[in-house]
Design an enzyme around this catalytic site. Sequence first.
Site: not given
Length: 419
Positions: A47, A50, A127
């Site tokens: 992640h 990304e 997040e």
Amino acid sequence: MTVSVTHLDNGLTVVSDAMDTVETVSVGVWVEAGTRYETAAQNGISHLLEHMAFKGTPSRSAQAIAEEIEAVGGHLNAYTSRENTAYYAKVLKEDAGLALTILADILQHSTFDPVELGREQTVILQEIAQADDTPDDIVFDYFQAAAFPDQPIGRPVLGTGAIVKGLTRETLNAYLARHYGPKRLVVSAAGKIAHDWLVERSRGLFVELPAAPAADCPPARYRGGENRTSRDIEQTHVLLGFEGVAYTDDDYYPLSVLSSLLGGGMSSRLFQEVREKRGLAYSVYSFSSFYQDSGLFGVYAGTGEKEVAELVPVLCDEILKVTETVGAEELARARAQLKASVLMSLESTSARCEQLARQMQVFRRPIPPSESVAHIEAVDAQAVRRAAKRLLGSPLTLTALGPLDGLESYDRIRDRLKI
């Protein structure tokens, strides 16, 4: 629509679906690497990578990447799952070359600038905090961990704050070099595009991918169990689940029909019994998650502290009933919902682009819509009951978050689900 597939000499797969009735193109790169390919010490690196792919290359800053694609009215995005990472764009047909060029640039030339890395690590920590503050989101991570404990497929996609903060530029480069080789990538496009053009552009652009070895991931080992997290919030969020099936399993379609029939819409058994007749929950549904070699089937509901004692036995009863009787009308509705989903997705370039990429990764070939529809239509009541009984033959996974005083014990709930 015309689907074409080409395998380049370096191992890169290029697949496209020509849709002459549209004026746009969706194009992306799907990488066969996600959370289940990570070590415990690197959980969350897929992640983070990304995110960092958009933070600059030698020829484009992070701002330039965003401005260049938006200057032509397009959009660029990405996501990470447990088995893959996707980078994709949607643009007007004349801007497909620009979109593909940017995708090739960020996947081969990202600099992983230390300043940008530190900034993005902070963003991901926010997040993670946001997910933790969203109970009907984070409860699914707890569910995954309880179903697949102590293994990569059970770990959260976002990782943990402590691990993410400790990941370095060198670690990112090493992970990319190991997992982003051409044999693990699929370039997929759908829309107003010529396959030969896509092949030649891909051949010329993706020339600096790492010579990565074929990376295996540990097999999924479903175990089941429970995770109860007491939290002072308004609702109790409950998940009941069982071992599902892989994409290639014979029960893939029966289980999909079962999920639709049990809790896939307003006419489903769970919605009608739990919400409409009893008023026990605002949100209640079932779902199936499919993986390369395993899967998860679950039922979710969010309810009040006083209602949870009544809710869980009702959920168990409705699950058990599917092993006994499946009506002709509800079966037809469930099949119709799935067929409509397949056929309606054909109208979206983005959906078709993603479907093609995933089909190439899972089945190594495109799956014609007519083939999927035929499989759905072939599911009968006996197959649905068989799939339901198969689920209940696996250990129960129970996850609950919120006020827990009214929730029965794991053993009592497990006993309710015996057939």
